[in-house]
Design an enzyme around this catalytic site. Structure first.
Site, PDB file in Angstrom:
ATOM      1  N   HIS A  34      -0.211   0.602 -13.041  1.00  0.00           N
ATOM      2  CA  HIS A  34       0.367  -0.065 -13.423  1.00  0.00           C
ATOM      3  C   HIS A  34       1.724  -0.181 -13.669  1.00  0.00           C
ATOM      4  CE1 HIS A  34       1.533  -4.065 -15.049  1.00  0.00           C
ATOM      5  NE2 HIS A  34       2.443  -4.144 -15.887  1.00  0.00           N
ATOM      6  N   ASN A  45       1.640   3.139  -2.443  1.00  0.00           N
ATOM      7  CA  ASN A  45       0.816   4.039  -3.204  1.00  0.00           C
ATOM      8  C   ASN A  45      -0.892   4.848  -2.401  1.00  0.00           C
ATOM      9  OD1 ASN A  45       1.604   4.694  -6.574  1.00  0.00           O
ATOM     10  ND2 ASN A  45       1.249   2.493  -5.933  1.00  0.00           N
ATOM     11  N   GLU A  55       5.692   6.741  -9.385  1.00  0.00           N
ATOM     12  CA  GLU A  55       3.674   6.239  -9.108  1.00  0.00           C
ATOM     13  C   GLU A  55       2.634   7.164  -8.271  1.00  0.00           C
ATOM     14  OE1 GLU A  55       2.316   1.971  -8.662  1.00  0.00           O
ATOM     15  OE2 GLU A  55       4.245   0.875  -9.466  1.00  0.00           O
ATOM     16  N   ASN A  58      -6.570   1.678 -12.854  1.00  0.00           N
ATOM     17  CA  ASN A  58      -5.411   0.909 -12.459  1.00  0.00           C
ATOM     18  C   ASN A  58      -4.492   1.650 -11.951  1.00  0.00           C
ATOM     19  OD1 ASN A  58      -4.240  -1.140 -11.227  1.00  0.00           O
ATOM     20  ND2 ASN A  58      -3.955  -1.624 -13.058  1.00  0.00           N
ATOM     21  N   LYS A  79      -6.796  -8.501  -7.850  1.00  0.00           N
ATOM     22  CA  LYS A  79      -7.998  -9.290  -8.372  1.00  0.00           C
ATOM     23  C   LYS A  79      -8.672  -8.543  -9.631  1.00  0.00           C
ATOM     24  CE  LYS A  79      -7.757 -12.597  -5.256  1.00  0.00           C
ATOM     25  NZ  LYS A  79      -7.549 -14.087  -5.750  1.00  0.00           N
ATOM     26  N   ASP A 111      -5.191  -5.073 -16.800  1.00  0.00           N
ATOM     27  CA  ASP A 111      -4.682  -4.205 -16.935  1.00  0.00           C
ATOM     28  C   ASP A 111      -4.728  -3.538 -18.430  1.00  0.00           C
ATOM     29  OD1 ASP A 111      -2.741  -4.148 -14.703  1.00  0.00           O
ATOM     30  OD2 ASP A 111      -2.386  -5.692 -15.472  1.00  0.00           O
ATOM     31  N   GLY A 129       0.897  -1.170  -0.111  1.00  0.00           N
ATOM     32  CA  GLY A 129      -0.481  -0.161   0.080  1.00  0.00           C
ATOM     33  C   GLY A 129       0.802   0.972  -0.012  1.00  0.00           C
TER      34      GLY A 129
HETATM   35  C1  GAR Z   1       2.978  -0.682  -7.980  1.00  0.00           C
HETATM   36  O1  GAR Z   1       3.508  -0.839  -8.072  1.00  0.00           O
HETATM   37  C2  GAR Z   1       1.206  -1.028  -8.667  1.00  0.00           C
HETATM   38  O2  GAR Z   1       1.774  -0.270 -10.222  1.00  0.00           O
HETATM   39  C3  GAR Z   1       1.716  -2.543  -8.897  1.00  0.00           C
HETATM   40  O3  GAR Z   1       1.673  -2.831  -7.828  1.00  0.00           O
HETATM   41  C4  GAR Z   1       1.911  -2.106  -6.753  1.00  0.00           C
HETATM   42  C5  GAR Z   1       1.427  -2.149  -5.663  1.00  0.00           C
HETATM   43  O4  GAR Z   1       2.183  -1.718  -4.971  1.00  0.00           O
HETATM   44  N1  GAR Z   1       0.430  -2.985  -9.645  1.00  0.00           N
HETATM   45  C6  GAR Z   1       0.690  -4.061 -10.494  1.00  0.00           C
HETATM   46  O5  GAR Z   1       1.093  -4.134 -11.114  1.00  0.00           O
HETATM   47  C7  GAR Z   1      -1.165  -3.809 -11.002  1.00  0.00           C
HETATM   48  N2  GAR Z   1      -0.940  -4.785 -12.707  1.00  0.00           N
HETATM   49  P1  GAR Z   1       1.373  -0.335  -3.176  1.00  0.00           P
HETATM   50  O6  GAR Z   1       0.540  -1.842  -2.875  1.00  0.00           O
HETATM   51  O7  GAR Z   1       3.136  -0.487  -2.249  1.00  0.00           O
HETATM   52  O8  GAR Z   1       0.902   0.652  -4.154  1.00  0.00           O
END
Ligand code: GAR
Length: 205
Positions: A108, A13, A178, A106, A90, A149, A11
């Site tokens: 990515h 982000n 991000e 989302n 999910k 995605d 988490g």
């Molecule tokens: C992030 O890098 C996000 O972009 C990625 O998961 C990570 C979550 O990090 N998402 C994907 O790969 C979606 N396909 P976080 O839990 O530290 O925010």
């Protein structure tokens, strides 16, 4: 705008969005954090900031309908009108995608449509980028449709790949971007600056 942030992991982000909200420069309210995993650290982050946090997984329900109804119920109970996926691993049920049409984003850690899709998450993405020999990668924020995605792209930002990068060093630089990009994009939505027409997205200045 009342946002639900959907998570499955650490988490960071979510934390960036919370920090933006607490800085006072963010017009949306983080009204709910929903995790697909019971032990996601993101749930702790939410609790520390007094944000309602729930664990909701289809594994806990005997039928898909019950799970779906529970998801609708919790979103309604918190008057959610926007969903931000932030490391949610999910697929969002198509009924939810339909109900929140053009209101689910989302993030990515690559420049979609490259290096995305089922199984492309975490370090796997950065490893694949380096193995391919890409000179640039980046971050994508997109609207969510019924595929992993996939959906109209709202924003992308490039990150150069250096010859010395490992998946870990690249991941760190991409993640830092991000954290800047996602709160900014969510603010565009909160300020109703995002105009969606089919697959093209325009941002009003
Ligand atoms: C992030 O890098 C996000 O972009 C990625 O998961 C990570 C979550 O990090 N998402 C994907 O790969 C979606 N396909 P976080 O839990 O530290 O925010």
């Amino acid at each position: 705008m009342r946002i639900a942030v959907f998570v499955s992991g650490g988490g960071t982000n979510l934390q960036a969005i919370i920090d933006a909200a607490e800085s006072g420069k963010f017009s949306a309210e983080i009204a709910l954090v929903l995790s697909s995993k019971p032990d996601a650290y993101a749930l702790e982050r939410a609790k520390e900031h007094n944000i309602p946090a729930v664990y909701l997984s289809s594994k806990e329900f005997s039928s898909r309908d019950d799970f779906l109804n529970a998801m609708f119920d919790v979103l309604e109970a918190h008057a959610i009108d926007f969903i931000a996926l932030a490391g949610y691993m999910k697929k969002v049920p198509p009924e939810i995608v339909q109900r929140f049409k053009n209101r689910i984003t989302n993030i990515h850690p690559a420049l979609l449509p490259a290096f995305g899709g089922k199984g492309m998450y975490g370090m796997r993405v950065h490893r694949a980028v380096i193995e391919y020999g890409c000179k640039v990668t980046g971050v994508t924020v997109h609207l969510v449709d019924d595929q992993y995605d996939h959906g109209a792209i709202v924003a992308q930002q490039c990150v150069p790949v250096s010859d010395h990068d490992t998946p870990e060093t690249l991941a760190e630089r991409v993640l830092a971007i991000e954290h800047l990009l996602y709160p900014k994009v969510l603010e565009w939505f909160a300020q109703e600056k995002v105009i969606v027409s089919g697959n093209s997205v325009m941002i009003l200045s």
